[in-house]
Design a protein around this motif. Sequence first.
Motif, mmCIF file in Angstrom:
data_model
loop_
_atom_site.group_PDB
_atom_site.id
_atom_site.type_symbol
_atom_site.label_atom_id
_atom_site.label_comp_id
_atom_site.label_asym_id
_atom_site.label_seq_id
_atom_site.Cartn_x
_atom_site.Cartn_y
_atom_site.Cartn_z
ATOM 1 N N VAL A 135 0.926 -1.246 -0.051
ATOM 2 C CA VAL A 135 -0.007 -0.048 0.121
ATOM 3 C C VAL A 135 0.950 1.268 0.064
ATOM 4 N N LEU A 136 1.828 1.012 0.849
ATOM 5 C CA LEU A 136 2.703 2.368 0.902
ATOM 6 C C LEU A 136 3.647 2.542 -0.400
ATOM 7 N N ASN A 137 3.971 1.396 -1.002
ATOM 8 C CA ASN A 137 4.609 1.715 -2.377
ATOM 9 C C ASN A 137 3.924 2.220 -3.385
ATOM 10 N N THR A 138 2.635 1.680 -3.350
ATOM 11 C CA THR A 138 1.713 2.219 -4.608
ATOM 12 C C THR A 138 1.624 3.762 -4.193
ATOM 13 N N LYS A 139 1.304 4.311 -2.836
ATOM 14 C CA LYS A 139 1.252 5.766 -2.646
ATOM 15 C C LYS A 139 2.395 6.474 -3.185
ATOM 16 N N LEU A 140 3.568 5.778 -2.572
ATOM 17 C CA LEU A 140 4.698 6.566 -2.999
ATOM 18 C C LEU A 140 5.005 6.776 -4.674
ATOM 19 N N VAL A 141 4.836 5.764 -5.350
ATOM 20 C CA VAL A 141 4.722 5.383 -6.810
ATOM 21 C C VAL A 141 3.812 6.733 -7.539
ATOM 22 N N ARG A 142 2.644 6.742 -6.805
ATOM 23 C CA ARG A 142 1.745 7.816 -7.326
ATOM 24 C C ARG A 142 2.216 9.110 -7.005
ATOM 25 N N ARG A 143 2.993 9.302 -6.294
ATOM 26 C CA ARG A 143 3.430 10.667 -5.760
ATOM 27 C C ARG A 143 4.947 10.898 -6.432
ATOM 28 N N SER A 144 5.403 10.154 -7.252
ATOM 29 C CA SER A 144 6.504 10.270 -8.054
ATOM 30 C C SER A 144 7.918 10.199 -7.291
ATOM 31 N N ILE A 145 7.699 9.404 -6.200
ATOM 32 C CA ILE A 145 8.977 8.752 -5.571
ATOM 33 C C ILE A 145 9.259 7.518 -5.861
ATOM 34 N N ASP A 146 10.731 7.473 -6.407
ATOM 35 C CA ASP A 146 11.433 6.373 -6.681
ATOM 36 C C ASP A 146 11.431 5.163 -5.548
ATOM 37 N N LEU A 147 11.036 4.091 -5.715
ATOM 38 C CA LEU A 147 11.305 3.086 -4.660
ATOM 39 C C LEU A 147 12.696 2.879 -4.256
ATOM 40 N N LYS A 148 13.522 3.248 -5.128
ATOM 41 C CA LYS A 148 14.819 2.851 -4.428
ATOM 42 C C LYS A 148 15.100 3.818 -3.474
ATOM 43 N N ALA A 149 14.478 4.970 -3.072
ATOM 44 C CA ALA A 149 14.598 5.935 -2.022
ATOM 45 C C ALA A 149 14.365 5.171 -0.719
ATOM 46 N N LEU A 150 13.626 4.132 -0.657
ATOM 47 C CA LEU A 150 13.348 3.232 0.514
ATOM 48 C C LEU A 150 13.903 2.027 0.815
ATOM 49 N N SER A 151 14.620 1.601 1.541
ATOM 50 C CA SER A 151 15.149 0.323 1.848
ATOM 51 C C SER A 151 14.771 -0.131 3.295
ATOM 52 N N TRP A 152 14.019 -1.390 2.998
ATOM 53 C CA TRP A 152 13.437 -1.989 4.170
ATOM 54 C C TRP A 152 14.457 -3.035 4.669
#
Length: 166
Positions: free
Chosen positions: A67-84
């Motif tokens: 859910v968080l990844n979907t919201k981040l992508v919609r807001r043009s945030i690259d998922l590489k900017a988040l490391s779990w």
Amino acid sequence: MAKDSSFDVVSEVNMQEIDNAWQQTKKELIQRYDLKDSGAKLDLDKQAGAFTLTAPSEFVASQVQDVLNTKLVRRSIDLKALSWGEPQGASGMTIKILGKIVSGIDKDTAGRINKDIRALKFKNVKVAIEGEKLRVSSPSKDALQEVITFLKEQDYGQPLQYHNYR
């Protein structure tokens, strides 16, 4: 001697957009039927640039991450900017996962980028590491364009942006 042209290689994220995505995710956790009473909780520490996800199981945690990844992508945030990180056991039969927001280029990554650019063996291309960014300069704007194209094709584990091209 001709004046050198240059650009900066940086890795920045828009914290306001991350905050907006987090707010939307929290709202969806309350409203979504399969996550409503699951006990999942997502916290954001803006100062540290980190998420803390607490969930009753790894499956629920992965749902919240999606859910968080979907919201981040919609807001043009690259998922590489988040490391779990890895799931850790927490109190009350729950698991806890820490997510770090990657901002700035660390010393090791900057060294790898510098080494890769030097391996291209462009004539008169200079790279200077300046804290959490790199300054690439050359008298030839064509060489700088080729460096940008090369860096866009590479994967350094974090999003890169190219600023102050002059």
